[in-house]
Design a protein around this motif. Structure first.
Motif, PDB file in Angstrom:
ATOM      1  N   GLY A  41      -5.190  -6.676   3.608  1.00  0.00           N
ATOM      2  CA  GLY A  41      -4.727  -5.264   3.526  1.00  0.00           C
ATOM      3  C   GLY A  41      -5.880  -4.227   3.263  1.00  0.00           C
TER       4      GLY A  41
ATOM      5  N   SER B 130      -7.147  -2.256   5.124  1.00  0.00           N
ATOM      6  CA  SER B 130      -7.467  -1.036   6.253  1.00  0.00           C
ATOM      7  C   SER B 130      -7.069   0.258   5.369  1.00  0.00           C
ATOM      8  CB  SER B 130      -6.266  -1.324   7.398  1.00  0.00           C
ATOM      9  OG  SER B 130      -5.143  -1.434   6.922  1.00  0.00           O
ATOM     10  N   ARG B 131      -6.317   0.211   4.281  1.00  0.00           N
ATOM     11  CA  ARG B 131      -5.852   1.462   3.898  1.00  0.00           C
ATOM     12  C   ARG B 131      -5.747   1.173   2.271  1.00  0.00           C
ATOM     13  NH1 ARG B 131      -1.135   0.541   7.125  1.00  0.00           N
ATOM     14  NH2 ARG B 131       0.669   0.186   5.857  1.00  0.00           N
TER      15      ARG B 131
ATOM     16  N   LEU C 101      -4.988   0.507  -1.643  1.00  0.00           N
ATOM     17  CA  LEU C 101      -5.906  -0.035  -2.485  1.00  0.00           C
ATOM     18  C   LEU C 101      -6.992  -0.835  -1.917  1.00  0.00           C
ATOM     19  CD1 LEU C 101      -2.952  -0.922  -5.048  1.00  0.00           C
ATOM     20  CD2 LEU C 101      -4.597   0.995  -5.173  1.00  0.00           C
TER      21      LEU C 101
ATOM     22  N   ARG D 196      -3.192  -5.751  10.056  1.00  0.00           N
ATOM     23  CA  ARG D 196      -3.039  -6.137  11.294  1.00  0.00           C
ATOM     24  C   ARG D 196      -3.890  -5.261  12.290  1.00  0.00           C
ATOM     25  NH1 ARG D 196       3.440  -5.277  10.055  1.00  0.00           N
ATOM     26  NH2 ARG D 196       2.291  -3.838   8.881  1.00  0.00           N
TER      27      ARG D 196
ATOM     28  N   ASP E 186      -2.043 -10.979  11.773  1.00  0.00           N
ATOM     29  CA  ASP E 186      -0.762 -10.518  11.234  1.00  0.00           C
ATOM     30  C   ASP E 186      -0.651 -11.568  10.126  1.00  0.00           C
ATOM     31  OD1 ASP E 186       1.793 -10.112  10.367  1.00  0.00           O
ATOM     32  OD2 ASP E 186       2.600  -9.954  12.281  1.00  0.00           O
ATOM     33  N   LEU E 187      -0.683 -11.286   8.872  1.00  0.00           N
ATOM     34  CA  LEU E 187      -0.790 -12.545   7.774  1.00  0.00           C
ATOM     35  C   LEU E 187       0.862 -12.935   7.466  1.00  0.00           C
ATOM     36  CD1 LEU E 187      -3.364 -10.876   5.476  1.00  0.00           C
ATOM     37  CD2 LEU E 187      -3.473 -13.079   6.668  1.00  0.00           C
TER      38      LEU E 187
ATOM     39  N   ASN F  84      -4.406  -8.918  -1.418  1.00  0.00           N
ATOM     40  CA  ASN F  84      -3.891  -7.696  -1.680  1.00  0.00           C
ATOM     41  C   ASN F  84      -2.665  -7.189  -0.732  1.00  0.00           C
ATOM     42  OD1 ASN F  84      -4.210  -4.514  -2.531  1.00  0.00           O
ATOM     43  ND2 ASN F  84      -4.558  -4.735  -0.394  1.00  0.00           N
TER      44      ASN F  84
ATOM     45  N   SER G 195      -0.898  -8.246  -8.016  1.00  0.00           N
ATOM     46  CA  SER G 195       0.415  -8.097  -8.596  1.00  0.00           C
ATOM     47  C   SER G 195       0.850  -6.721  -8.763  1.00  0.00           C
ATOM     48  CB  SER G 195       0.645  -8.972  -9.799  1.00  0.00           C
ATOM     49  OG  SER G 195       1.728  -9.106 -10.394  1.00  0.00           O
TER      50      SER G 195
ATOM     51  N   TYR H 278      11.174  -7.233  -4.639  1.00  0.00           N
ATOM     52  CA  TYR H 278       9.672  -7.126  -4.829  1.00  0.00           C
ATOM     53  C   TYR H 278       9.012  -7.679  -6.184  1.00  0.00           C
ATOM     54  CZ  TYR H 278       5.152  -4.253  -5.089  1.00  0.00           C
ATOM     55  OH  TYR H 278       3.947  -3.778  -5.364  1.00  0.00           O
TER      56      TYR H 278
ATOM     57  N   LYS I 150       5.920 -10.341  -6.901  1.00  0.00           N
ATOM     58  CA  LYS I 150       4.751 -10.080  -7.728  1.00  0.00           C
ATOM     59  C   LYS I 150       4.796 -10.719  -9.195  1.00  0.00           C
ATOM     60  CE  LYS I 150       3.229  -7.281  -4.972  1.00  0.00           C
ATOM     61  NZ  LYS I 150       1.830  -7.501  -4.298  1.00  0.00           N
TER      62      LYS I 150
ATOM     63  N   GLY J 191      -0.141  -0.001 -11.983  1.00  0.00           N
ATOM     64  CA  GLY J 191       1.060   0.693 -12.341  1.00  0.00           C
ATOM     65  C   GLY J 191       1.312   1.590 -11.018  1.00  0.00           C
TER      66      GLY J 191
ATOM     67  N   ILE K 120       0.733   3.726  -7.910  1.00  0.00           N
ATOM     68  CA  ILE K 120      -0.253   4.436  -7.618  1.00  0.00           C
ATOM     69  C   ILE K 120      -0.006   5.353  -6.037  1.00  0.00           C
ATOM     70  CG2 ILE K 120      -3.040   4.052  -6.663  1.00  0.00           C
ATOM     71  CD1 ILE K 120      -2.644   2.815  -9.388  1.00  0.00           C
TER      72      ILE K 120
ATOM     73  N   THR L 196      -0.194   6.001  -2.652  1.00  0.00           N
ATOM     74  CA  THR L 196      -0.651   5.255  -1.525  1.00  0.00           C
ATOM     75  C   THR L 196       0.320   5.600  -0.285  1.00  0.00           C
ATOM     76  OG1 THR L 196       0.217   3.021  -1.751  1.00  0.00           O
ATOM     77  CG2 THR L 196      -1.990   3.439  -2.914  1.00  0.00           C
TER      78      THR L 196
HETATM   79  P1  NAP Z   1      -0.299   0.141   1.556  1.00  0.00           P
HETATM   80  O1  NAP Z   1      -1.076   1.503   1.519  1.00  0.00           O
HETATM   81  O2  NAP Z   1       0.937   0.166   2.249  1.00  0.00           O
HETATM   82  O3  NAP Z   1      -1.293  -0.761   2.515  1.00  0.00           O
HETATM   83  C1  NAP Z   1      -1.018  -2.139   2.803  1.00  0.00           C
HETATM   84  C2  NAP Z   1      -2.127  -2.868   3.486  1.00  0.00           C
HETATM   85  O4  NAP Z   1      -1.547  -4.171   3.603  1.00  0.00           O
HETATM   86  C3  NAP Z   1      -2.494  -2.344   4.843  1.00  0.00           C
HETATM   87  O5  NAP Z   1      -3.900  -2.610   4.928  1.00  0.00           O
HETATM   88  C4  NAP Z   1      -1.757  -3.006   5.909  1.00  0.00           C
HETATM   89  O6  NAP Z   1      -2.369  -2.842   6.892  1.00  0.00           O
HETATM   90  C5  NAP Z   1      -1.889  -4.536   5.254  1.00  0.00           C
HETATM   91  N1  NAP Z   1      -0.687  -5.245   5.531  1.00  0.00           N
HETATM   92  C6  NAP Z   1       0.749  -4.848   5.585  1.00  0.00           C
HETATM   93  N2  NAP Z   1       1.487  -5.769   6.353  1.00  0.00           N
HETATM   94  C7  NAP Z   1       0.539  -6.849   6.773  1.00  0.00           C
HETATM   95  C8  NAP Z   1       0.385  -7.900   7.558  1.00  0.00           C
HETATM   96  N3  NAP Z   1       1.597  -8.667   7.999  1.00  0.00           N
HETATM   97  N4  NAP Z   1      -0.564  -8.691   7.899  1.00  0.00           N
HETATM   98  C9  NAP Z   1      -1.807  -8.083   7.327  1.00  0.00           C
HETATM   99  N5  NAP Z   1      -1.907  -7.182   6.864  1.00  0.00           N
HETATM  100  C10 NAP Z   1      -0.924  -6.568   6.396  1.00  0.00           C
HETATM  101  O7  NAP Z   1      -0.300  -0.558   0.176  1.00  0.00           O
HETATM  102  P2  NAP Z   1      -1.008  -0.344  -1.131  1.00  0.00           P
HETATM  103  O8  NAP Z   1      -0.197   0.691  -1.863  1.00  0.00           O
HETATM  104  O9  NAP Z   1      -2.414  -0.209  -0.838  1.00  0.00           O
HETATM  105  O10 NAP Z   1      -0.930  -1.414  -2.143  1.00  0.00           O
HETATM  106  C11 NAP Z   1      -1.680  -2.745  -1.841  1.00  0.00           C
HETATM  107  C12 NAP Z   1      -1.101  -4.034  -2.625  1.00  0.00           C
HETATM  108  O11 NAP Z   1      -1.086  -3.566  -3.898  1.00  0.00           O
HETATM  109  C13 NAP Z   1       0.229  -4.282  -2.351  1.00  0.00           C
HETATM  110  O12 NAP Z   1       0.238  -5.765  -2.624  1.00  0.00           O
HETATM  111  C14 NAP Z   1       1.206  -3.779  -3.437  1.00  0.00           C
HETATM  112  O13 NAP Z   1       2.202  -4.467  -3.661  1.00  0.00           O
HETATM  113  C15 NAP Z   1       0.239  -3.522  -4.598  1.00  0.00           C
HETATM  114  N6  NAP Z   1       0.559  -2.534  -5.720  1.00  0.00           N
HETATM  115  C16 NAP Z   1       0.821  -1.346  -5.136  1.00  0.00           C
HETATM  116  C17 NAP Z   1       1.074  -0.391  -6.100  1.00  0.00           C
HETATM  117  C18 NAP Z   1       1.145   1.004  -5.630  1.00  0.00           C
HETATM  118  O14 NAP Z   1       1.672   1.946  -6.326  1.00  0.00           O
HETATM  119  N7  NAP Z   1       0.642   1.566  -4.485  1.00  0.00           N
HETATM  120  C19 NAP Z   1       1.497  -0.619  -7.151  1.00  0.00           C
HETATM  121  C20 NAP Z   1       1.223  -1.934  -7.718  1.00  0.00           C
HETATM  122  C21 NAP Z   1       1.036  -2.948  -6.733  1.00  0.00           C
HETATM  123  P3  NAP Z   1      -1.368  -3.053   8.707  1.00  0.00           P
HETATM  124  O15 NAP Z   1      -0.010  -2.382   8.086  1.00  0.00           O
HETATM  125  O16 NAP Z   1      -2.245  -2.480   9.618  1.00  0.00           O
HETATM  126  O17 NAP Z   1      -1.103  -4.409   8.717  1.00  0.00           O
END
Ligand code: NAP
Length: 244
Positions: free
Chosen positions: A8, A10-11, A13, A33, A60-61, A87, A138, A152, A156, A183, A185, A187
């Motif tokens: 993950g 590409s964008r 966290l 992906r 594609d994981l 991640n 997590s 979800y 986690k 907590g 974030i 995104t």
């Molecule tokens: P995000 O902005 O939606 O980014 C998700 C990343 O995962 C992207 O790089 C996406 O790229 C990749 N991804 C999604 N589906 C995929 C697949 N099938 N195969 C490979 N890569 C894939 O999410 P984020 O907010 O940065 O969150 C990152 C992590 O932190 C997640 O595990 C989330 O549960 C956790 N988290 C986030 C928050 C929050 O508030 N944001 C809080 C707690 C925990 P592609 O779509 O191009 O594949």
């Protein structure tokens, strides 16, 4: 240079972690992906301090059967792995009674099955080197709960259990395994959040604000540093005191 896989990357966290770890001198392979404009730009910029590396490989994981070959190809191209950050994840929410079974299955597949299988394959190369770092991303909701995030949250919480047992299993081999629980974030994953719920999270946080993307990247960077050599089997919360 030591190779670190950031899923993950590409964008959000993952991108921030990938850039930070590259700046700390690791050769980071960001996996998603598809790449993104932000990752492309980061790969074109010289890494600050000119020490690490940053590249992208598509996978594609959720296609779990393809993970073994993907890891084998990376191993052939880059050599042994030093680190893995699990991640990539889906943040699908909804009241459980209204959720479709296939949405629940997709959550469990990408957030639980995929990182466990990926770790299984990556860890083999850490075992031969008798050192390594694994960080699983997590969430605070694994421990606190949040209405609308039950499936979800289950995924986690699974990562926290995975982290603790794997830390015991791999400790004798010099590999640390930790989880980071962010907590809320801001995104792409969380952009649909209602303003009222967001304000409530801020109000309930000890510091009266939200943690930010860089706070999570800094924690992951710390867990990859020499300073964290004796930290394993823990869940590090980064939430501006939301769960304090
Ligand atoms: P995000 O902005 O939606 O980014 C998700 C990343 O995962 C992207 O790089 C996406 O790229 C990749 N991804 C999604 N589906 C995929 C697949 N099938 N195969 C490979 N890569 C894939 O999410 P984020 O907010 O940065 O969150 C990152 C992590 O932190 C997640 O595990 C989330 O549960 C956790 N988290 C986030 C928050 C929050 O508030 N944001 C809080 C707690 C925990 P592609 O779509 O191009 O594949």
């Amino acid at each position: 240079m030591l190779n670190v896989l950031v899923t993950g990357g590409s964008r959000g966290l993952g991108l921030a972690m990938a850039v930070k770890l590259a700046e700390s001198g690791f050769n980071v392979i960001a996996v998603a992906r598809k790449s993104s404009a932000a990752l492309d730009a980061a790969m074109q910029r010289p890494i600050e301090g000119n020490v690490g590396g940053l590249s992208f490989r598509a996978c594609d994981l959720a296609a779990v059967d393809e993970i073994p070959n993907f890891v084998k190809t990376l191993r052939g191209e880059f050599g042994r792995f030093h680190g893995l950050v699990n991640n990539a994840g889906l943040g699908t929410g909804g009241l459980l009674a209204n959720m479709k079974d296939d949405a629940i299955e997709a959550l469990i597949r990408l957030n639980v099955l995929s990182p466990i299988v990926l770790t299984r394959h990556v860890v083999r190369s850490m075992m031969t080197g008798r050192e390594g770092r694994i960080v699983n991303i997590s969430s605070v909701v694994a421990a606190t709960g949040y209405s609308g995030l039950s499936a979800y949250s289950a995924t986690k919480a699974a990562l926290c259990g995975f982290t603790r047992s794997l830390a015991r299993e791999l400790g004798p081999l010099g590999v640390t395994v930790n989880a980071v629980a962010p907590g809320f974030i801001d995104t792409e994953m969380t952009e649909g959040m209602e303003q009222a719920r967001l304000a409530q999270i801020v109000r309930r946080s000890a510091l009266g604000r939200l943690a930010e993307i860089d706070d999570i990247a800094n924690m992951v960077d710390f867990l990859f540093s020499e300073k964290a050599r004796n930290i394993t089997g823990t869940v590090m919360t980064v939430d501006a005191g939301n769960t304090a």
